[in-house]
Design a protein around this motif. Structure first.
Motif, PDB file in Angstrom:
ATOM      1  N   PHE A   1      43.417  27.169  38.133  1.00 61.36           N
ATOM      2  CA  PHE A   1      42.334  26.801  39.037  1.00 61.36           C
ATOM      3  C   PHE A   1      42.866  26.290  40.374  1.00 61.36           C
ATOM      4  O   PHE A   1      42.233  26.461  41.418  1.00 61.36           O
ATOM      5  N   LEU A   2      44.038  25.639  40.357  1.00 68.02           N
ATOM      6  CA  LEU A   2      44.626  25.128  41.593  1.00 68.02           C
ATOM      7  C   LEU A   2      44.878  26.258  42.585  1.00 68.02           C
ATOM      8  O   LEU A   2      44.635  26.105  43.788  1.00 68.02           O
ATOM      9  N   ALA A   3      45.349  27.392  42.096  1.00 71.24           N
ATOM     10  CA  ALA A   3      45.608  28.539  42.974  1.00 71.24           C
ATOM     11  C   ALA A   3      44.308  29.169  43.466  1.00 71.24           C
ATOM     12  O   ALA A   3      44.178  29.507  44.653  1.00 71.24           O
ATOM     13  N   ILE A   4      43.327  29.318  42.582  1.00 67.10           N
ATOM     14  CA  ILE A   4      42.063  29.944  42.966  1.00 67.10           C
ATOM     15  C   ILE A   4      41.332  29.085  43.988  1.00 67.10           C
ATOM     16  O   ILE A   4      40.807  29.582  44.990  1.00 67.10           O
ATOM     17  N   ALA A   5      41.294  27.774  43.766  1.00 66.56           N
ATOM     18  CA  ALA A   5      40.576  26.875  44.668  1.00 66.56           C
ATOM     19  C   ALA A   5      41.201  26.858  46.056  1.00 66.56           C
ATOM     20  O   ALA A   5      40.514  26.582  47.046  1.00 66.56           O
ATOM     21  N   ASN A   6      42.495  27.142  46.140  1.00 65.65           N
ATOM     22  CA  ASN A   6      43.185  27.153  47.426  1.00 65.65           C
ATOM     23  C   ASN A   6      43.400  28.565  47.967  1.00 65.65           C
ATOM     24  O   ASN A   6      44.251  28.780  48.826  1.00 65.65           O
ATOM     25  N   TRP A   7      42.627  29.520  47.472  1.00 68.64           N
ATOM     26  CA  TRP A   7      42.615  30.888  47.981  1.00 68.64           C
ATOM     27  C   TRP A   7      44.008  31.507  47.963  1.00 68.64           C
ATOM     28  O   TRP A   7      44.497  32.032  48.968  1.00 68.64           O
ATOM     29  N   GLN A   8      44.635  31.462  46.794  1.00 70.26           N
ATOM     30  CA  GLN A   8      45.946  32.077  46.596  1.00 70.26           C
ATOM     31  C   GLN A   8      45.901  33.011  45.384  1.00 70.26           C
ATOM     32  O   GLN A   8      46.575  32.793  44.379  1.00 70.26           O
ATOM     33  N   PRO A   9      45.097  34.081  45.458  1.00 69.39           N
ATOM     34  CA  PRO A   9      44.912  34.958  44.294  1.00 69.39           C
ATOM     35  C   PRO A   9      46.183  35.678  43.866  1.00 69.39           C
ATOM     36  O   PRO A   9      46.272  36.129  42.720  1.00 69.39           O
ATOM     37  N   TRP A  10      47.160  35.820  44.784  1.00 73.36           N
ATOM     38  CA  TRP A  10      48.400  36.504  44.387  1.00 73.36           C
ATOM     39  C   TRP A  10      49.157  35.723  43.317  1.00 73.36           C
ATOM     40  O   TRP A  10      49.988  36.257  42.616  1.00 73.36           O
ATOM     41  N   TYR A  11      48.844  34.426  43.156  1.00 69.63           N
ATOM     42  CA  TYR A  11      49.481  33.636  42.106  1.00 69.63           C
ATOM     43  C   TYR A  11      49.070  34.110  40.716  1.00 69.63           C
ATOM     44  O   TYR A  11      49.729  33.781  39.730  1.00 69.63           O
ATOM     45  N   LEU A  12      47.972  34.880  40.633  1.00 67.31           N
ATOM     46  CA  LEU A  12      47.589  35.454  39.343  1.00 67.31           C
ATOM     47  C   LEU A  12      48.664  36.417  38.846  1.00 67.31           C
ATOM     48  O   LEU A  12      48.850  36.586  37.636  1.00 67.31           O
ATOM     49  N   PHE A  13      49.378  37.055  39.767  1.00 66.70           N
ATOM     50  CA  PHE A  13      50.468  37.961  39.408  1.00 66.70           C
ATOM     51  C   PHE A  13      51.746  37.184  39.109  1.00 66.70           C
ATOM     52  O   PHE A  13      52.416  37.437  38.114  1.00 66.70           O
ATOM     53  N   THR A  14      52.105  36.273  39.998  1.00 68.99           N
ATOM     54  CA  THR A  14      53.379  35.575  39.847  1.00 68.99           C
ATOM     55  C   THR A  14      53.406  34.703  38.594  1.00 68.99           C
ATOM     56  O   THR A  14      54.463  34.531  37.980  1.00 68.99           O
ATOM     57  N   ALA A  15      52.250  34.172  38.210  1.00 69.64           N
ATOM     58  CA  ALA A  15      52.206  33.284  37.046  1.00 69.64           C
ATOM     59  C   ALA A  15      52.691  33.974  35.777  1.00 69.64           C
ATOM     60  O   ALA A  15      53.212  33.320  34.864  1.00 69.64           O
ATOM     61  N   ILE A  16      52.547  35.296  35.709  1.00 67.47           N
ATOM     62  CA  ILE A  16      52.946  36.034  34.515  1.00 67.47           C
ATOM     63  C   ILE A  16      54.451  35.921  34.269  1.00 67.47           C
ATOM     64  O   ILE A  16      54.897  35.928  33.113  1.00 67.47           O
ATOM     65  N   PHE A  17      55.228  35.775  35.339  1.00 68.20           N
ATOM     66  CA  PHE A  17      56.688  35.837  35.228  1.00 68.20           C
ATOM     67  C   PHE A  17      57.365  34.470  35.318  1.00 68.20           C
ATOM     68  O   PHE A  17      58.590  34.394  35.296  1.00 68.20           O
ATOM     69  N   LEU A  18      56.590  33.394  35.417  1.00 68.11           N
ATOM     70  CA  LEU A  18      57.153  32.044  35.502  1.00 68.11           C
ATOM     71  C   LEU A  18      57.008  31.324  34.173  1.00 68.11           C
ATOM     72  O   LEU A  18      56.080  31.609  33.406  1.00 68.11           O
ATOM     73  N   HIS A  19      57.909  30.377  33.913  1.00 66.39           N
ATOM     74  CA  HIS A  19      57.877  29.644  32.642  1.00 66.39           C
ATOM     75  C   HIS A  19      58.136  28.164  32.864  1.00 66.39           C
ATOM     76  O   HIS A  19      58.928  27.782  33.739  1.00 66.39           O
ATOM     77  N   ALA A  20      57.480  27.340  32.053  1.00 66.32           N
ATOM     78  CA  ALA A  20      57.489  25.892  32.271  1.00 66.32           C
ATOM     79  C   ALA A  20      58.719  25.207  31.706  1.00 66.32           C
ATOM     80  O   ALA A  20      59.017  24.085  32.087  1.00 66.32           O
ATOM     81  N   SER A  21      59.413  25.840  30.786  1.00 71.86           N
ATOM     82  CA  SER A  21      60.585  25.207  30.185  1.00 71.86           C
ATOM     83  C   SER A  21      61.473  26.282  29.579  1.00 71.86           C
ATOM     84  O   SER A  21      61.044  27.437  29.385  1.00 71.86           O
TER      85      SER A  21
END
Length: 403
Positions: A73-93
């Motif tokens: 939601f942080l990305a959507i609320a700040n008008w950064q829809p391309w983060y929907l793609f990048t999130a697939i390849f990132l990991h938290a730990s």
């Protein structure tokens, strides 16, 4: 630029190498970059201790992951829809990465075998996008990982296995169920420990997208659709690659600012977080997690009067922790309401009785209330846990001078 990105992906999508390998390589590279940038920021503006540096290798800083493209939601609320793609390849730990890569390696070859290389990649990407969207619509501030995309592959494998009653289809179904269960159990465990950004809404969204895409491919897509599929696959790959480049560039520029002007970086990063969280709260005032994080950001800039309403909203919304209680107690003390902060300090210490920061907070509150002996005892207890707390040293010196 798009043609260059397509060239980079074309060999991965159409060449002889198993599709899981290039996908895993991208995920590992992104994790390595996030860990390296986290190490850089900790060394420049953090405490630089060995434990903090090792922690960045195990769990990259959330600020770095958000800059690189964590979805939600942080990305959507700040008008950064391309983060929907990048999130697939990132990991938290690191454990999050390892489990996701194992599951991807186990399920992708089977899906690739029965659907074909290009269709398998399209299922993977569409499921990942659906998972990111589901997480955002559910109100989760940020989420990341290939879990939703992998669950889309699970869904596609189950569809194929149920529609093809052969022995191979049955093996695919049972094998898929086993790995889906492992991924789900890890998500349940990580919810309370290693990677709280793992999203069950994202897993569900990815699974449904995988099922629907697989059904469409089985019943609707024939040979005449192949050129369109190829363009779709290369287009998704190119957008993902360009989005990752944008996210990495943002994170690198942030690290450069921290190197060249650490004070400016700390202020700008905190102000940016307040603004980004404000956009979330404007759309969803009941988002307790956003209130908690914005309250902490206000406290970092010593704006305790602004922090208190956000911390109150977080607690009212069900977000509660010893750290949040301690922060509220300290904020109330700083605005002259020490008596109101004492219950929060006591509540935090009931859960973490040896926490040096909370002991220091309660000591300040006791001192403000004139409860000298209790303040001295808490100052001393805080210094036993952490001898480097300057405020506890100063407080103890104030109260024991002349003794």
């Amino acid at each position: 630029m798009i043609q260059r990105a397509e060239t980079l992906w074309r060999e991965a999508l159409l060449g002889p190498m198993p599709l899981a390998f290039p996908l895993i390589a991208v995920c590992v590279l992104c994790f390595a970059l996030s860990a390296a940038l986290s190490l850089t920021l900790i060394a420049l503006v953090g405490d630089g201790s060995a434990s903090s540096l090792f922690g960045a290798l195990w769990t990259p800083l959330p600020t770095v992951l958000i800059q690189m493209g964590a979805g939600g939601f942080l990305a959507i609320a700040n008008w950064q829809p391309w983060y929907l793609f990048t999130a697939i390849f990132l990991h938290a730990s690191l454990p999050h990465l390892i489990v996701d890569m194992i599951c991807l390696m186990m399920i992708m070859p089977a899906v690739e075998k029965v659907f074909g290389r290009l269709r398998a990649f399209i299922i993977f990407m569409l499921a990942g996008l659906a998972g990111s969207l589901a997480s955002a619509f559910y109100g989760e501030l940020y989420t990341l990982g290939t879990s939703s995309a992998t669950f889309g592959l699970f869904g596609a494998a189950l569809v194929y296995g149920s529609l093809r009653g052969s022995e191979e289809g049955q093996r695919l179904m049972f094998g898929t169920a086993k790995w889906a269960a492992l991924n789900f159990v890890f998500g349940l465990f990580s919810l309370v420990s290693l990677a709280p950004s793992v999203s069950f809404a994202g897993l569900f969204g990815g699974f449904i997208a995988g099922v629907m895409t697989a059904l469409a491919m089985i019943y609707r897509i024939g040979p005449s659709w192949l050129p369109g599929l190829r363009r779709t696959g290369l287009g998704l790959a190119s957008i993902a690659l360009l989005s990752l480049a944008l996210g990495v560039g943002t994170a690198v520029s942030s690290a450069w600012l921290a190197w060249s002007a650490p004070d400016t970086y700390a202020k700008d990063a905190n102000d940016d977080q307040i603004a980004r969280l404000g956009a979330v709260i404007a759309l969803d005032d009941g988002n307790a997690a956003a209130h908690a994080l914005r309250g902490a950001a206000y406290a970092l800039k010593d704006d305790y009067a602004s922090a208190i309403p956000d911390l109150d909203a977080a607690l009212a919304g069900g977000v509660d922790s010893p750290q949040l209680r301690n922060l509220r107690a300290w904020s109330l003390y700083k605005v002259g309401r020490a008596a109101d902060g004492l219950p929060d300090a006591n509540a935090a210490l009931a859960v973490t009785p040896d926490d040096a920061a909370t002991l220091d907070t309660r000591a300040h509150i006791y001192e403000d209330l004139g409860r000298r002996d209790e303040a001295i005892a808490d100052y001393r207890a805080a210094l036993v846990q952490n001898p480097d707390i300057a405020e506890s040293k100063a407080g103890l010196q104030r109260l024991t001078e002349g003794q």
